[in-house]
Design a protein around this motif. Structure first.
Motif, PDB file in Angstrom:
ATOM      1  N   GLU A 196       0.799  -1.221   0.000  1.00 33.88           N
ATOM      2  CA  GLU A 196       0.000   0.000   0.000  1.00 33.88           C
ATOM      3  C   GLU A 196       0.835   1.277   0.000  1.00 33.88           C
ATOM      4  N   ARG A 197       1.781   1.376   0.911  1.00 30.43           N
ATOM      5  CA  ARG A 197       2.556   2.608   1.037  1.00 30.43           C
ATOM      6  C   ARG A 197       3.375   2.893  -0.219  1.00 30.43           C
ATOM      7  N   LYS A 198       3.989   1.850  -0.759  1.00 31.82           N
ATOM      8  CA  LYS A 198       4.794   2.032  -1.958  1.00 31.82           C
ATOM      9  C   LYS A 198       3.909   2.346  -3.154  1.00 31.82           C
ATOM     10  N   ARG A 199       2.754   1.703  -3.220  1.00 30.64           N
ATOM     11  CA  ARG A 199       1.819   1.969  -4.312  1.00 30.64           C
ATOM     12  C   ARG A 199       1.375   3.425  -4.300  1.00 30.64           C
ATOM     13  N   GLN A 200       1.029   3.930  -3.120  1.00 30.12           N
ATOM     14  CA  GLN A 200       0.627   5.326  -3.004  1.00 30.12           C
ATOM     15  C   GLN A 200       1.752   6.268  -3.425  1.00 30.12           C
ATOM     16  N   GLY A 201       2.996   5.906  -3.078  1.00 27.14           N
ATOM     17  CA  GLY A 201       4.128   6.742  -3.431  1.00 27.14           C
ATOM     18  C   GLY A 201       4.383   6.808  -4.915  1.00 27.14           C
ATOM     19  N   VAL A 202       4.083   5.711  -5.634  1.00 25.92           N
ATOM     20  CA  VAL A 202       4.256   5.694  -7.081  1.00 25.92           C
ATOM     21  C   VAL A 202       3.125   6.460  -7.772  1.00 25.92           C
ATOM     22  N   VAL A 203       1.903   6.192  -7.363  1.00 28.23           N
ATOM     23  CA  VAL A 203       0.749   6.812  -8.030  1.00 28.23           C
ATOM     24  C   VAL A 203       0.590   8.280  -7.631  1.00 28.23           C
TER      25      VAL A 203
END
Length: 281
Positions: A36-43
């Motif tokens: 979740e955290r990494k996904r949010q950082g990419v998007v």
């Protein structure tokens, strides 16, 4: 069993092109599999910076455009070629009488030489690797207006870079286009996240304001900058937008062409402003 035409096969399955593989973050499906955290950082790259901001800083202007995952997936379809939806370079021009005649909505990308403009366009088109977007280590490589057609959806224009490496006829080439192109719906003004807005960028802002162009500020190369350096540049840009612009979209977009941070969000914004994506939220 009939074999599909090779060109059609490459359009529908671009990762097969010459053995090249699509970098996984280029696809939102791959990004959606991240924690979740990494996904949010990419998007939404701004989310990775929020913890470094003073609590008194208003964060709302940095997340005005916040599409849903379904919106992001639908936008990605526009940037994915298929047999019925081709994405291709169409032509180059140095004068208005050479630009292609089209009724499609159009977006253009401008910025200082070596700001990462062509790299960002290549990242946007990474799911269509047959589309050749030339990227050079030499500033000022783009000398013409380069036009790319995305199916029947819109046209994207890579403009020459401004600044000390700009083509001699930059003004005669670019200003008539910005003033006269009736189907131009949004101009994307790129600013180097490592150095922040420069004098040439401020002149470009003045030009967009003088012409009454709807435009957007895009901060590039965020992967190369520590938060402690990027944030002051971002806040400087936000102050500029609030106090000195009338036609600039309030939210600056953050992107990394290498890690694809912010690329999916920018795809969605392009799809939205060209009338190809009605947001579900």
């Amino acid at each position: 069993m009939f074999l599909r035409h090779p060109r059609l096969l490459l359009r529908s399955q671009p990762w097969l092109l010459l053995g090249r593989s699509v970098h996984s973050p280029a696809s939102f499906h791959q990004v959606s599999l991240l924690p979740e955290r990494k996904r949010q950082g990419v998007v939404f790259p701004f989310s990775a910076l929020e913890g470094h901001l003073d609590r008194r800083v208003d964060r709302e202007d940095f997340r005005l455009f916040h599409p849903s995952e379904e919106d992001l997936r639908r936008a990605e379809e526009l940037f994915t070629p298929s047999a019925r939806h081709d994405i291709l370079y169409t032509s180059s021009a140095v004068r208005m009488d050479h630009v292609p005649v089209t009724q499609l909505p159009e977006v253009c990308f401008i910025g200082r030489s070596n700001v990462g403009k062509s790299s960002l366009i290549r990242a946007l088109f990474s799911l269509a690797p047959h589309v050749e977007v030339r990227v050079s280590k030499t500033p000022g490589h783009t000398k013409k207006m380069n036009f790319f057609q995305v199916g029947r959806a819109f046209t994207l224009v890579d403009m020459p870079g401004y600044g000390h490496k700009a083509p001699r006829d930059f003004v005669d080439m670019v200003e008539p286009y910005l003033q006269a192109r009736k189907n131009l719906v949004r101009t994307f003004l790129l600013v180097d996240g490592f150095v922040g807005p420069q004098k040439a960028d401020l002149i470009a802002v003045e030009m967009c304001e003088e012409f009454g162009l709807p435009y957007v500020m895009v901060v590039t190369k965020i992967d190369k900058v520590r938060p402690g350096l990027l944030l002051p540049h971002l806040l400087q840009l936000q102050s500029l937008i609030k106090t000195q612009t009338k036609y600039c979209y309030a939210q600056p977009f953050l992107v990394s062409s290498i890690h694809f941070s912010g690329v999916h969000l920018l795809r969605s914004f392009i799809a939205h402003v060209t009338g190809n994506l009605q947001l579900s939220s």
